[in-house]
Structure formats: structure tokens, C-alpha cells
Write a protein that holds these residues in place. Structure first.
Motif, PDB file in Angstrom:
ATOM      1  N   MET A 112       5.746  -0.744   3.769  1.00 62.38           N
ATOM      2  CA  MET A 112       6.353   0.394   3.250  1.00 62.38           C
ATOM      3  C   MET A 112       7.647   0.542   3.342  1.00 62.38           C
ATOM      4  N   LYS A 113       8.118   0.683   2.821  1.00 64.05           N
ATOM      5  CA  LYS A 113       9.399   0.219   3.031  1.00 64.05           C
ATOM      6  C   LYS A 113      10.984   2.274   3.422  1.00 64.05           C
ATOM      7  N   LYS A 114      10.174   2.684   3.411  1.00 65.38           N
ATOM      8  CA  LYS A 114      10.894   3.634   3.133  1.00 65.38           C
ATOM      9  C   LYS A 114       9.467   4.655   3.913  1.00 65.38           C
ATOM     10  N   ILE A 115      10.529   5.466   5.009  1.00 64.28           N
ATOM     11  CA  ILE A 115      10.105   6.513   5.364  1.00 64.28           C
ATOM     12  C   ILE A 115      10.628   8.005   6.306  1.00 64.28           C
ATOM     13  N   GLY A 116      10.676   9.001   6.718  1.00 67.49           N
ATOM     14  CA  GLY A 116      11.206   9.698   6.549  1.00 67.49           C
ATOM     15  C   GLY A 116      10.389  10.615   8.370  1.00 67.49           C
ATOM     16  N   VAL A 117      11.650  11.278   8.417  1.00 68.88           N
ATOM     17  CA  VAL A 117      10.577  12.022   9.602  1.00 68.88           C
ATOM     18  C   VAL A 117      11.856  13.511   9.637  1.00 68.88           C
ATOM     19  N   LEU A 118      10.655  14.408  10.164  1.00 72.80           N
ATOM     20  CA  LEU A 118      10.499  15.708  10.709  1.00 72.80           C
ATOM     21  C   LEU A 118      10.989  16.270  11.907  1.00 72.80           C
ATOM     22  N   THR A 119      11.405  17.713  12.221  1.00 74.28           N
ATOM     23  CA  THR A 119      10.765  18.253  13.484  1.00 74.28           C
ATOM     24  C   THR A 119      10.562  19.428  13.603  1.00 74.28           C
ATOM     25  N   SER A 120       8.918  20.107  13.612  1.00 77.19           N
ATOM     26  CA  SER A 120       9.239  21.207  13.448  1.00 77.19           C
ATOM     27  C   SER A 120       8.863  22.013  14.179  1.00 77.19           C
ATOM     28  N   GLU A 169      14.257   1.303   4.732  1.00 83.57           N
ATOM     29  CA  GLU A 169      14.853   3.058   4.976  1.00 83.57           C
ATOM     30  C   GLU A 169      14.531   3.688   5.966  1.00 83.57           C
ATOM     31  N   ILE A 170      15.028   4.740   6.681  1.00 85.54           N
ATOM     32  CA  ILE A 170      14.983   5.964   7.126  1.00 85.54           C
ATOM     33  C   ILE A 170      15.945   7.173   6.585  1.00 85.54           C
TER      34      ILE A 170
END
Length: 319
Positions: free
Chosen positions: A1-9, A33-34
Motif C-alpha cells: 500500500m503506497k497511498k492512504i487517506g484519513v478523515l474525521t466524521s 503518501e498520506i
């Protein structure tokens, strides 16, 4: 895994920024990469996505709220909205997503996982109402905010010899009311899990009157009912002038406590490790001060329960 995302909800909670910081820096540490997604799942649908670096999360560990902002999304509850979110992730090459929030946020994470996009959940809610973890990010800070308010109100209750009802957050879970009530020596605690005990409150107030007690503090979780209605009932049944204080959104704000900063940092780092280990659809949690992981599907199915021994203790100590 090279790219991940993060969010708050969902609702914001103190410590979310500390969790974001941990996710970003742990990812970079591993050469990943984030990407930060603003405004929760709605921001994912709308493409509010930007690459983050170590500087993106500098000087935020002590800040309340969330730098990624939060929003509720009706659109994301449906398949069409979820597909739009997936298309945005494909566009940016994002292969996995970390979701910080409560049970509603976890439902969105579970839907994406079922559609082939691995997600990890981090429990962030002041209500402490998520199964599979002893504590959620934000609970400790909110608890201390409530306690500080009760301490000040008790001074006035004592000075004016009045009964005060203090309404705290907690629609379906009474943890905030229970812990605050026990920590602050409240005479009575009303929680959603024990809605039928109002008559005990009246009896306790009357016994207090008989031995010359002039003031009382009652903690009411919002899920039990309207605090002003309860004040009217106390006036009717115990003939006591009762004042109401609704703490409201002040409970959500403020600089996170040390406990919340440490918890958020540990859970944020663990979430990245779970993604790297191909453990999709999991929640990072803590039990007995040990990091744990549970299937989000199991967490959503299991109902959070309060510690009824603590509840009984609170009654025994308020005689």
C-alpha cells in the motif's frame, strides 16, 4: 500500500488532531503518501482531498476540534454517494482509508470495506459509546470539562441552598454522566440505561431534606429526557426550587487532556499498522491498557454497556 487517506466524521472530539498527527507521521515514517480528506465523507464525495506532510500536522497535538473539519453526509448513506467517494479515491490513487469518528462514521467505513476499499476505524467520540474499547478519544477531556463545570455550580448550589440539574451529553450512553457524577459526588445520576429510577431521586431528595440537607446536584444524561421537565417534577413532588444548567457543546471543545493525546497517538499509529497488515474493516481500540483490534461489523452489532458496579457505587456513596 503506497497511498492512504484519513478523515474525521460526525461530532468533533478533543484529541482528533492528535490522532490525525499520528496517522500522518506514522505513514510518512513507513514511506507512505498520506492524504487528508476535509469535511468527512461529504468531503470525500466532493473531492476535498490534499496531500499531507510532516509540517501539515505541526503544532496541532494540543488543539481541540479537527483540522480536517467534520460534517454529516446524508448522501454517503446511499450506494450512489459511496460510489462517488470511491471514484474520488481512485482518482487520487488512495488504496486505504482511516476513519476517525463514532458508530455512524464506522458504518460508512464498513460500507467502503465491503465495496473493496479497506478502511480502519479509530473511535473518536466524547460519549464513550463504542463497543470493543474501554475509552474513546475525547471522553477524558469532556469528562474533565464537565467536572470543572459541576465544581463551580456546586458553589452556587451551596450558597443559595438549591437543587441543580446539570444536563450533559449522552443520547444512548450514560458514561459521561456516570463518571462525572461519581467523580463530583453528585447526589443523583440519571442515565439512559436506567431511565426508570426517577422515583429514587425524589426519595433521596426527601431523605436529604429530613436530615437538613439544603442543596443537591443531579446529573442528567440528555438521552433520559428534558432537564426542565424533570425540574418541574421535582418541584411538584419534593417542593424544591430547582435550577437547570445545560452544558451543551462546551463539552466538545478545549485542549485535549494528556490521556486523550496519548490514546489518540497510540490508536492513530495502530490504525496505520493495521492497514499495512492488510487487516481491512477493523477498529483500533484499547482494553486493559492494551491495544486491540476488532472487526467493525462486530463493533457495530455489539451494544456498548456501562459499568453497573460504578453506578451502584455512586448510589451507595450518595446516601
Amino acid at each position: 500500500m503506497k497511498k492512504i487517506g484519513v478523515l474525521t466524521s460526525g461530532g468533533d472530539a478533543p484529541g482528533m488532531n492528535a490522532a490525525i498527527r499520528a496517522v500522518v507521521r506514522k505513514s510518512i515514517y513507513h514511506g507512505i503518501e498520506i492524504y487528508g480528506i476535509k469535511n468527512g465523507f461529504q468531503g470525500l464525495i466532493d473531492g476535498y482531498i490534499e496531500k499531507m506532510n510532516t509540517g501539515s500536522v505541526g503544532d496541532i497535538i494540543q488543539r481541540g476540534g479537527t483540522i480536517l473539519h467534520s460534517a454529516r453526509s446524508e448522501e454517503f448513506k446511499y450506494d450512489e454517494g459511496q460510489q462517488k467517494g470511491i471514484e474520488q479515491m481512485k482518482k487520487h490513487g488512495i488504496e486505504g482509508l482511516i476513519v476517525i469518528g463514532g458508530d455512524g462514521s464506522f458504518r460508512g467505513a464498513q460500507k467502503l470495506t465491503e465495496k473493496g476499499y479497506p478502511c480502519i476505524g479509530i473511535p473518536g467520540t466524547i460519549d464513550n459509546d463504542i463497543a470493543g474499547t474501554d475509552f474513546t478519544i475525547g471522553f477524558d477531556t469532556a469528562l474533565n470539562t464537565v467536572i470543572e463545570a459541576i465544581d463551580k455550580i456546586r458553589d452556587t448550589a451551596s450558597s443559595h441552598e438549591r437543587t441543580f440539574i446539570i444536563e450533559v451529553m449522552g443520547r444512548d450512553a450514560g458514561d459521561l454522566a456516570l463518571w462525572a457524577g461519581l467523580a463530583d459526588g453528585a447526589e443523583s445520576i440519571l442515565i439512559p440505561e436506567k431511565k426508570d429510577e426517577f422515583e429514587e431521586v425524589i426519595d433521596r431528595l426527601k431523605r436529604g431534606q429530613e436530615r437538613g440537607k439544603k442543596h443537591s446536584i443531579i446529573i442528567l444524561a440528555e438521552g433520559v429526557g428534558d432537564a426542565f421537565d424533570y425540574a418541574d417534577k421535582i418541584k411538584e413532588k419534593a417542593d424544591l426550587e430547582t435550577r437547570v444548567t445545560v452544558l451543551g457543546h462546551i463539552q466538545r471543545g478545549g485542549s485535549p487532556s494528556a490521556a486523550d493525546r496519548v490514546l489518540a497517538s497510540r490508536l492513530g499509529a495502530q490504525a496505520v499498522e493495521l492497514l499495512l497488515s492488510d487487516e481491512a474493516g477493523k477498529m483500533a481500540g484499547i482494553q486493559n491498557n492494551k491495544l486491540v483490534r476488532h472487526n467493525i461489523a462486530d463493533v457495530l452489532e455489539e451494544k456498548h454497556t456501562i459499568d453497573f458496579n460504578m453506578y451502584q457505587l455512586s448510589k451507595e456513596l450518595s446516601i
